[in-house]
Scaffold this motif. Structure first.
Motif, PDB file in Angstrom:
ATOM      1  N   LYS A   1      -2.858  -6.653  -2.892  1.00 59.79           N
ATOM      2  CA  LYS A   1      -2.718  -5.280  -1.692  1.00 59.79           C
ATOM      3  C   LYS A   1      -0.523  -5.119  -1.804  1.00 59.79           C
ATOM      4  O   LYS A   1      -0.143  -5.295  -0.655  1.00 59.79           O
TER       5      LYS A   1
ATOM      6  N   ASP B   1       1.220  -3.574  -1.807  1.00 55.91           N
ATOM      7  CA  ASP B   1       1.369  -2.225  -1.947  1.00 55.91           C
ATOM      8  C   ASP B   1       2.026  -1.883  -0.613  1.00 55.91           C
ATOM      9  O   ASP B   1       2.124  -2.640   0.611  1.00 55.91           O
ATOM     10  N   GLY B   2       2.754  -0.735  -0.736  1.00 59.57           N
ATOM     11  CA  GLY B   2       3.121  -0.556   0.915  1.00 59.57           C
ATOM     12  C   GLY B   2       4.508  -0.938   1.456  1.00 59.57           C
ATOM     13  O   GLY B   2       5.297  -1.612  -0.017  1.00 59.57           O
ATOM     14  N   ASP B   3       4.157  -1.279   2.218  1.00 58.96           N
ATOM     15  CA  ASP B   3       5.427  -2.710   3.057  1.00 58.96           C
ATOM     16  C   ASP B   3       5.371  -4.083   1.948  1.00 58.96           C
ATOM     17  O   ASP B   3       5.818  -4.471   2.707  1.00 58.96           O
ATOM     18  N   ASN B   4       4.279  -3.960   1.807  1.00 58.21           N
ATOM     19  CA  ASN B   4       3.916  -5.396   1.136  1.00 58.21           C
ATOM     20  C   ASN B   4       4.804  -5.611  -0.154  1.00 58.21           C
ATOM     21  O   ASN B   4       4.551  -6.999  -0.441  1.00 58.21           O
ATOM     22  N   VAL B   5       5.388  -5.056  -0.541  1.00 56.89           N
ATOM     23  CA  VAL B   5       5.528  -5.404  -1.967  1.00 56.89           C
ATOM     24  C   VAL B   5       6.243  -6.236  -2.638  1.00 56.89           C
ATOM     25  O   VAL B   5       6.100  -6.879  -3.148  1.00 56.89           O
TER      26      VAL B   5
ATOM     27  N   SER C   1      -1.635  -4.051  -7.018  1.00 48.88           N
ATOM     28  CA  SER C   1      -3.231  -3.395  -5.673  1.00 48.88           C
ATOM     29  C   SER C   1      -4.070  -2.842  -5.469  1.00 48.88           C
ATOM     30  O   SER C   1      -4.520  -2.017  -6.535  1.00 48.88           O
TER      31      SER C   1
ATOM     32  N   TYR D   1      -6.622  -1.371  -4.036  1.00 48.65           N
ATOM     33  CA  TYR D   1      -6.983  -0.600  -2.763  1.00 48.65           C
ATOM     34  C   TYR D   1      -6.186   1.279  -3.955  1.00 48.65           C
ATOM     35  O   TYR D   1      -6.967   1.923  -4.270  1.00 48.65           O
ATOM     36  N   TYR D   2      -5.114   0.712  -3.873  1.00 46.10           N
ATOM     37  CA  TYR D   2      -4.553   1.905  -5.236  1.00 46.10           C
ATOM     38  C   TYR D   2      -4.371   1.226  -6.325  1.00 46.10           C
ATOM     39  O   TYR D   2      -3.520   2.840  -6.976  1.00 46.10           O
TER      40      TYR D   2
END
Ligand code: GDP
Length: 365
Positions: free
Chosen positions: A234, A236-240, A272, A274-275
């Motif tokens: 995960k 991705d996004g804010d989580n990087v 990630s 998901y991505y």
């Protein structure tokens, strides 16, 4: 006889005559297709030709606890053994929600695109209690389950964890004989089944999450020590950023562990599922490990050690089964247990009595 509710008073309602002759046989049952049963040689021939239907049926026999099924299964496994061993076996674990199914779907599809043939097996300790498996369900890996070079099999559900794990170990042999060159063994990271999975794979992958605030808590030290690679999902996004931070923390934590037996330094990656980011790098890491351990000889050493481990596991399993299914033991066990519960005899005396009864019975046969 006229039904009282057919009277004027209830007009608009008509009660029909009941059916007197109830069919006793479900007509649809007749149409059920009888499964063809194969001889062990037919099973082996089908498996070697990578006939997935035959492979699935053979796995069902491996999983069955029926004596006659086991007889066939063991013969099939023995004949498949010379054709097995040529795959890369990867164990994958992570707590529920870590993203195991999403990751396996994407990672697996990546490998299929690279021309590999992948079998996904599972060991699910929860199935023993709930009788339902939370792992290995086909629908959880949608893309992968449509690939003809992928074989997905849910966890065997019956028996003890040891028994379930042994069946999965045997299923690996069949899958390899069927030409699958990559095997994933998935398990849920709650600290019971990891040792079993670790003892049947070449590379052990631990999926972790970042951003939960307690990165290093709740992870059993033993599980981390087993990991050849820790992958933080995960990212991705804010989580990087959080994922990168978690990766640094894991790297630091790993430094505190003693060096691994293989000499390999476990790697920590972020990705990630998901991505579909960072998936290739995970596979590159596995390949690097395989190269490294094959060169040092550790790869083959570990596999022979695992074979030894499974020999003892099988002996233990068989002894336990034979003991508990012995008619004298079955007859006396409840009574002896009651004696222990009412403090008439000690647990050790009780155990010795039961074993003596068992051995006496064996000697009489
Ligand atoms: P499992 O229980 O370990 O098999 O986890 P799942 O694969 O079912 O994933 C749990 C949840 O996390 C699902 O809602 C996924 O959509 C989500 N998830 C999985 N991988 C990622 C990822 O890489 N990024 C994000 N943002 N969500 C993910």
């Amino acid at each position: 006889m006229e039904h009282p509710e057919n009277s004027e008073q209830y007009k608009g309602l008509k009660v029909n005559q009941g059916v007197t002759d109830v069919p006793t046989v479900n007509p649809y049952l007749k149409r059920r297709i009888q499964r063809k049963s194969y001889t062990p040689s037919e099973f082996v021939e089908g498996i070697l030709k990578r006939n997935i239907t035959i492979l699935s049926q053979a796995v069902t026999l491996v999983e069955s606890s029926k004596y006659e099924h086991q007889q066939i299964a063991q013969e099939v496994i023995e004949k498949c053994l010379p054709h097995s061993g040529r795959s890369v076996r990867i164990g994958i674990t992570g707590v529920p929600g870590a993203g195991k199914s999403t990751s396996i779907d994407v990672f697996g599809t990546h490998l299929i695109r690279e021309g590999r043939k992948l079998a996904v097996l599972a060991i699910d300790p929860s199935s023993e209690r709930s009788k339902g498996s939370i792992l290995g369900d086909k629908t959880r890996m949608e893309t992968l389950s449509r690939e003809k070079n992928a074989f997905i099999r849910p966890s065997p559900s019956a028996g003890s964890l040891g028994g379930v794990a042994r069946k999965t170990r045997e299923t690996i042999v069949l899958c390899e004989a069927a030409g699958f060159d990559t095997v994933f063994v998935e398990t849920v990271g709650v600290g019971q089944s990891e040792t079993a999975v670790h003892s049947m794979v070449d590379f052990f992958l631990l999926i972790q999450l970042a951003g939960t605030g307690d990165e290093l808590q709740g992870i059993k030290r033993g599980i981390m020590e087993m990991a050849d690679g820790i992958i933080i999902n995960k990212a991705d996004g804010d989580n990087v950023e959080k994922a990168k931070l978690a990766a640094a923390q894991f790297r630091n934590a790993l430094h505190l562990f003693p060096p691994t037996e293989s000499g390999w330094v476990p790697k920590v990656l972020t990705y990630s599922g998901y991505y579909n980011i960072g998936i290739k790098e995970i596979w590159d890491m596995v390949c690097e490990y395989i190269r490294f351990t094959k060169e040092s000889g550790y790869f083959d050493y570990k596999r022979t050690e695992q074979s030894k481990y499974w020999m003892y596991e099988s002996i233990n399993d068989t002894l336990r089964d034979t003991f508990y299914h012995n008619p004298v033991v079955e007859k006396m066990l409840g009574f002896t247990e009651k004696q222990v519960l009412s403090n008439e005899i000690s647990s050790f005396v009780a155990a010795k009595r039961m074993i003596d009864l068992f051995l006496d019975d064996l000697a009489k046969r």
